[in-house]
Design a protein around this motif. Sequence first.
Motif, PDB file in Angstrom:
ATOM      1  N   LYS A 326      36.426  45.268  44.178  1.00 12.97           N
ATOM      2  CA  LYS A 326      37.001  45.840  42.947  1.00 12.97           C
ATOM      3  C   LYS A 326      35.888  46.363  42.051  1.00 12.97           C
ATOM      4  O   LYS A 326      35.974  47.468  41.490  1.00 12.97           O
ATOM      5  N   GLU A 582      44.000  40.438  36.495  1.00 10.79           N
ATOM      6  CA  GLU A 582      43.602  41.819  36.786  1.00 10.79           C
ATOM      7  C   GLU A 582      43.146  41.967  38.232  1.00 10.79           C
ATOM      8  O   GLU A 582      43.478  42.957  38.898  1.00 10.79           O
ATOM      9  N   GLU A 583      42.380  40.990  38.700  1.00 10.07           N
ATOM     10  CA  GLU A 583      41.886  41.044  40.082  1.00 10.07           C
ATOM     11  C   GLU A 583      43.034  40.934  41.069  1.00 10.07           C
ATOM     12  O   GLU A 583      43.076  41.629  42.091  1.00 10.07           O
ATOM     13  N   ALA A 585      46.143  41.848  40.565  1.00  9.45           N
ATOM     14  CA  ALA A 585      46.894  43.109  40.531  1.00  9.45           C
ATOM     15  C   ALA A 585      46.184  44.171  41.374  1.00  9.45           C
ATOM     16  O   ALA A 585      46.834  44.929  42.115  1.00  9.45           O
ATOM     17  N   TRP A 586      44.868  44.214  41.267  1.00  9.50           N
ATOM     18  CA  TRP A 586      44.092  45.174  42.076  1.00  9.50           C
ATOM     19  C   TRP A 586      44.257  44.860  43.550  1.00  9.50           C
ATOM     20  O   TRP A 586      44.466  45.775  44.372  1.00  9.50           O
TER      21      TRP A 586
END
Length: 594
Positions: A326, A582-583, A585-586
Motif C-alpha cells: 500500500k 484504511e489498510e 479497505a485497501w
Amino acid sequence: MTVHSDRLAALRATLAADGLDGFVVPLTDEHMSEYVGSYAQRLGWLTGFEGSAGSAVVLADKAAIFTDGRYTLQVRSQVDGADWSYEAVPESSPASWLKLHAPEGGRIGYDPWLHRRDWVRQASEALKARGASLVAVGDNPVDRVWRDRPAPSIAPLTVQPERFTGRSSADKRQQVAEWLDQNKADAAVLAALDSIAWTFNVRGTDVSHTPVALAYALVHADGTADLFVAGEKVTPELRQHLGNGVRLHERAAFEKALAGLEGKTVAVDPERSVAAIFEALDKAGATIVELRDPTVLPKACKNAAELAGHRAAQARDGAAITRFLKWVEETDDLDELKASGRLEAIRREDPAMRDLSFDSISGYGPNGAIVHYRSSEKTNRRFEPGSLYLIDSGGQYEDGTTDITRTVAIGEPTQEMRDRFTRVLQGHIAIDRAVFPKGTRGGQLDSFARRPLWEAGLDYAHGTGHGVGSFLAVHEGPQRIAPVGGAYAGGDEPLAAGMILSNEPGYYKAGEYGIRIENLVLVVPVEVEGAEKEMLGFETLTFAPIDRRLIVAEMLSAGERQWLDDYHAEVVRKIGPGLGAEERAWLEEQCAPL
C-alpha cells in the motif's frame, strides 16, 4: 589496479612462495553452509562477487569464477573480466576447468575444511589428465593475505523454547540414538549448523540472516552428545538447558575428538561434512559409514508446534507485506533502497522478529531481471512509471521463517509484461493445485510451473521451490521443486507431509524487467475419491495480494480464475484482522474478485 586486482596479485605471490601453481576458492565454510559468516567470505573478498553461491580457481596466469544461472548478470557487474573469466555452472566446474587449464605437472592447492570429499576425488581425477595433483593445505593462503579478516563470532547461543520446537533436545537425541542402533554405528557427526541448532534446540547469530551458531557435534548411541562450541558462547542458561546428557568442549577441540574415535563406527554425511572430517577419522582408524545426517528428514517434516508457529508468523508477515505494498502504491519518489528499507522497518515493528531471512532482493526495471540482485548505493534505481518492481524478502521470527516475492506495476505495464506475469501466475497456480502420489519427487512437479512459459518459448534459470526451516535456514533441504541434477540438484527427494517449500516461478528479460511470484506451501495429505494410493498436495501458507493490474484475465482458465479469487478471499480473512481500517479497505480493493 583495482583493490581486487591487488588482492589477486597478493594471493598469487603467496601461492608461488608456497610452491603451489593454483588454488581453489569456494564460497562456503567448514560446515558446508550456503550462507556463511563474514570470516568465511573469501570469494567475495577476493573477487568482489556478492552472490550466495559460487567458486573460483586462481592459477599463475589466469583465473576463473564459477556461478550458475541466477548470477549470470550479477557476476559480470561485480567481478572484473580483465582478471577473471566467467564460467557457467553446470556447463563448467572448477574440476573440469582445471582439466583444461592446470599447468602440466602442477600442484593445485585446496583447503580440506572447505570441500566435500567427493569434490576432492573428482578434482584429483580431473587433474590426472594434466599430470597435475591436488594438494591439501593446512593454512589457507587467502586468509594469510586477508589482513583485516573478521574473527568468527563469539555471540552467545540462545535456547529455542519447546513451545516453538515441539520436542525436547533429549527426545531428538534419542531418535538419533535409535537410528545409530539401526545402522550399527556408535556415533554420528553433525557438521551442518542448522542440524546442530535443531537437534539441541539452540539458535545463534553467527551467520547473517540464519539463526545458527558455529559448532560441531557428536551424538552417541546412548543418546548423549558432545557439543563443540567456543567457550565465550556458553551461558549458564545454555548449560542448564542442555543438561548432563551433553558434554561441552571448545570448537577447536573437534578435530582432536575425531582422532579419539579409534575402533568406533562413525556415521558421516558426505554431503554435509568436509573432506577434513573424513581424513581425521581415517587417520584415527575409525570405521566410516556414509549416511545422510539423521536429523535432516525430521527437521524438514515440521511438527504441529512448528507449523502453528509458522502460520502465526506468516499471518503477521503478510500484514507487513500488505502495509508495504500500500505504501509503495501511494508514495512518490521511490528507489530500491528506500523501498527495501521501509519494508524492513515495518517488519521490525513486530517484537517477535529477530532478523531478515536473507538480504532483500529489491529490483526495479532492469535490476529485477537479476535473479539474486542486491541493491547498493552504486546500483540503486529510482522508480519511474512504465516498468515493474520485484521485491523478494523474508523475516526470521522466533516462531517461523518467511520468504515471499511480489512483483508490482509502477505506472502502466506493457502488454508483454502482463502476458509474462500471467504465465508466471499460471505456473504458480499449477504448483499450488498439484495433487500427487506419495513418493513423488519435486523434480516431477517442476515442469508444471514452466509449462505456460515453455508454450511461449520462455523459461527461467532457477529452481521452482526450495525447502524452508522453522526459525532456521530459509533454504533448507533436502526437498526441492527443481530439475533433477545440474545446478539445482535436489529435485529427486520424495516430498513428504510436513515439508515446507517455496513456490516461485519467474520470468526475466535481461536489461528490462523481472517477474517472480512466491508463496510458501506445506505438503499435506489429500483425500481423493476412489484413489488407490496415498495422495499429497499443498496447503498455501503465505498470504498477500497479487497485483491484479498485471493479470490478463482472458488467459486464465475458469479454474485458475477461481483459484485467484479464492486465494484473495483467504488473504482478506487471514491478513485483514491485523490491519487498520484504511489498510484493510485497501486490501479488500486489491483482493476483489477478478
